[in-house]
Design an enzyme around this catalytic site. Sequence first.
Site, PDB file in Angstrom:
ATOM      1  N   ARG A  63      18.342 -24.976  10.975  1.00 26.98           N
ATOM      2  CA  ARG A  63      18.166 -25.765  12.184  1.00 26.98           C
ATOM      3  C   ARG A  63      17.003 -26.755  12.087  1.00 26.98           C
ATOM      4  O   ARG A  63      16.716 -27.455  13.044  1.00 26.98           O
ATOM      5  CB  ARG A  63      17.894 -24.823  13.373  1.00 26.98           C
ATOM      6  N   GLU A  74      11.124  -8.836 -15.541  1.00 27.51           N
ATOM      7  CA  GLU A  74      11.850  -8.334 -14.373  1.00 27.51           C
ATOM      8  C   GLU A  74      13.309  -8.207 -14.784  1.00 27.51           C
ATOM      9  O   GLU A  74      13.944  -9.194 -15.175  1.00 27.51           O
ATOM     10  CB  GLU A  74      11.693  -9.281 -13.176  1.00 27.51           C
ATOM     11  N   ASN A  96      10.732 -10.377  -0.788  1.00 27.03           N
ATOM     12  CA  ASN A  96      11.106 -11.780  -0.994  1.00 27.03           C
ATOM     13  C   ASN A  96      11.525 -12.382   0.357  1.00 27.03           C
ATOM     14  O   ASN A  96      12.445 -11.864   1.009  1.00 27.03           O
ATOM     15  CB  ASN A  96      12.263 -11.838  -2.010  1.00 27.03           C
ATOM     16  N   THR A 118      20.352 -16.679  -7.927  1.00 30.01           N
ATOM     17  CA  THR A 118      20.068 -16.637  -9.373  1.00 30.01           C
ATOM     18  C   THR A 118      21.100 -15.724 -10.029  1.00 30.01           C
ATOM     19  O   THR A 118      21.050 -14.510  -9.884  1.00 30.01           O
ATOM     20  CB  THR A 118      18.635 -16.109  -9.599  1.00 30.01           C
ATOM     21  N   ARG A 162      15.979 -25.585  -1.046  1.00 27.45           N
ATOM     22  CA  ARG A 162      16.979 -25.157  -0.048  1.00 27.45           C
ATOM     23  C   ARG A 162      16.415 -24.096   0.907  1.00 27.45           C
ATOM     24  O   ARG A 162      16.923 -23.913   1.983  1.00 27.45           O
ATOM     25  CB  ARG A 162      18.249 -24.641  -0.724  1.00 27.45           C
ATOM     26  N   HIS A 163      15.394 -23.352   0.483  1.00 26.33           N
ATOM     27  CA  HIS A 163      14.779 -22.403   1.433  1.00 26.33           C
ATOM     28  C   HIS A 163      13.261 -22.613   1.495  1.00 26.33           C
ATOM     29  O   HIS A 163      12.770 -23.290   2.396  1.00 26.33           O
ATOM     30  CB  HIS A 163      15.204 -20.947   1.179  1.00 26.33           C
ATOM     31  N   ASP A 199      12.516 -15.591   0.952  1.00 30.58           N
ATOM     32  CA  ASP A 199      13.278 -16.843   0.831  1.00 30.58           C
ATOM     33  C   ASP A 199      14.230 -17.066   2.002  1.00 30.58           C
ATOM     34  O   ASP A 199      14.379 -18.182   2.513  1.00 30.58           O
ATOM     35  CB  ASP A 199      14.144 -16.842  -0.438  1.00 30.58           C
ATOM     36  N   HIS A 200      14.928 -15.989   2.383  1.00 33.41           N
ATOM     37  CA  HIS A 200      16.021 -16.208   3.335  1.00 33.41           C
ATOM     38  C   HIS A 200      15.562 -16.253   4.791  1.00 33.41           C
ATOM     39  O   HIS A 200      16.352 -16.614   5.667  1.00 33.41           O
ATOM     40  CB  HIS A 200      17.159 -15.229   3.064  1.00 33.41           C
ATOM     41  N   ARG A 255      12.629 -23.538  -5.044  1.00 36.02           N
ATOM     42  CA  ARG A 255      13.711 -24.133  -5.837  1.00 36.02           C
ATOM     43  C   ARG A 255      13.550 -25.638  -5.931  1.00 36.02           C
ATOM     44  O   ARG A 255      12.998 -26.271  -5.032  1.00 36.02           O
ATOM     45  CB  ARG A 255      15.075 -23.817  -5.201  1.00 36.02           C
ATOM     46  N   HIS A 258      17.064  -8.117  -7.685  1.00 36.50           N
ATOM     47  CA  HIS A 258      18.267  -8.897  -7.396  1.00 36.50           C
ATOM     48  C   HIS A 258      19.396  -8.032  -6.874  1.00 36.50           C
ATOM     49  O   HIS A 258      19.956  -7.218  -7.587  1.00 36.50           O
ATOM     50  CB  HIS A 258      18.770  -9.727  -8.576  1.00 36.50           C
ATOM     51  N   HIS A 299      10.662 -18.015  -3.861  1.00 38.03           N
ATOM     52  CA  HIS A 299      11.249 -18.849  -4.917  1.00 38.03           C
ATOM     53  C   HIS A 299      11.260 -20.295  -4.428  1.00 38.03           C
ATOM     54  O   HIS A 299      11.996 -20.634  -3.496  1.00 38.03           O
ATOM     55  CB  HIS A 299      12.668 -18.343  -5.186  1.00 38.03           C
ATOM     56  N   GLU A 309       8.343 -17.401  -7.712  1.00 40.02           N
ATOM     57  CA  GLU A 309       9.477 -17.552  -8.637  1.00 40.02           C
ATOM     58  C   GLU A 309       9.761 -19.030  -8.792  1.00 40.02           C
ATOM     59  O   GLU A 309       9.811 -19.771  -7.790  1.00 40.02           O
ATOM     60  CB  GLU A 309      10.721 -16.875  -8.064  1.00 40.02           C
TER      61      GLU A 309
HETATM   62  N1  PXP Z   1      13.941 -11.147  -8.285  1.00 40.63           N
HETATM   63  C1  PXP Z   1      14.248 -12.394  -8.707  1.00 40.63           C
HETATM   64  C2  PXP Z   1      13.667 -12.848 -10.005  1.00 40.63           C
HETATM   65  C3  PXP Z   1      15.057 -13.239  -7.937  1.00 40.63           C
HETATM   66  O1  PXP Z   1      15.350 -14.484  -8.377  1.00 40.63           O
HETATM   67  C4  PXP Z   1      15.529 -12.781  -6.691  1.00 40.63           C
HETATM   68  C5  PXP Z   1      16.365 -13.683  -5.843  1.00 40.63           C
HETATM   69  O2  PXP Z   1      15.617 -14.794  -5.450  1.00 40.63           O
HETATM   70  C6  PXP Z   1      15.159 -11.497  -6.280  1.00 40.63           C
HETATM   71  C7  PXP Z   1      14.387 -10.690  -7.101  1.00 40.63           C
HETATM   72  C8  PXP Z   1      15.567 -10.959  -4.950  1.00 40.63           C
HETATM   73  O3  PXP Z   1      16.936 -10.783  -4.909  1.00 40.63           O
HETATM   74  P1  PXP Z   1      17.622 -10.409  -3.527  1.00 40.63           P
HETATM   75  O4  PXP Z   1      17.309 -11.517  -2.585  1.00 40.63           O
HETATM   76  O5  PXP Z   1      19.052 -10.289  -3.878  1.00 40.63           O
HETATM   77  O6  PXP Z   1      17.009  -9.100  -3.078  1.00 40.63           O
END
Ligand code: PXP
Length: 265
Positions: free
Chosen positions: A32, A165, A21, A115, A63-64, A23-24, A59, A208, A57, A84
């Site tokens: 920035r 999941e 994932n 989440t 936000r990301h 996202d971050h 959103r 998660h 994801h 997601e």
């Molecule tokens: N699975 C789902 C469905 C999620 O919503 C997330 C968080 O976006 C993750 C996995 C990944 O979680 P983490 O970033 O804590 O590893």
Amino acid sequence: MTASKNAQKQQPVGPLRLGVNIDHVATIRNARGGRHPDPLRAARIAAEAGADGITAHLREDRRHIADSDIESLVNEIDLPLNLEMAATDEMLDIALRHRPHAVCLVPEKRQELTTEGGLDVAAGHNHLAPFVRQLGDSGARVSLFVDADPVQLAVAKALGADVVELHVGAYCDALAEGDELAARREEDRLRHAAIQAHGLGLEVHAGHGLSFDTVKFASALPEVVELNIGHFLVGEAIFIGFAEAIRTMRTLMDEGRATLESEAG
Ligand code: PXP
């Protein structure tokens, strides 16, 4: 029960995939503005480091991950994309336009940091049914992100999802807080849920909050065939690099899986 019967139960139902994932990576970019660090580049590094898929994801508040990230991930990455999203008309339009390999429906609250729990598919059945149907008709593999709860799993099956999941956040939190009793309770819940979901004919994923400390347990659930991991990998990238964090996670997953095979043997 004989040892060999016990052993048979421990055979994994399939190879274990890692969905990374990203996202971050986008969270840091957005702090920035501009383009650095680029989630697309992170996805390419993840692919080289052994990821089996990319998860992002989109959103409602962006936000990301941004819409343009989804477009480039679909068009420029060879790995399957797991999108997601919340079950909203806006997100459905985006999914139907971009046709990701998979869609995972997740709950979404504007104020939450992440989440926070699984999607309440039992309460949301009537709202979710047309989303699951239309996404499935479009050819996407449809997953529902749920808590390890027997009713949620039964309703996920009734909705026609391909995948559940399992939200492992409570297990990861309990372990991080050193609450052994709660961790063992969550492990039991997850074990039972994985068995139930597989018995219902659902493909079982988990995610998660997974880290190097918690991934072995999740990998040793024989019914689980995919883990989605993000925040920890991006955080660990600061210290050891993104590729190395993914490779180490992959090794720990393989070690967790191997405990099953050795128990079975
Ligand atoms: N699975 C789902 C469905 C999620 O919503 C997330 C968080 O976006 C993750 C996995 C990944 O979680 P983490 O970033 O804590 O590893």
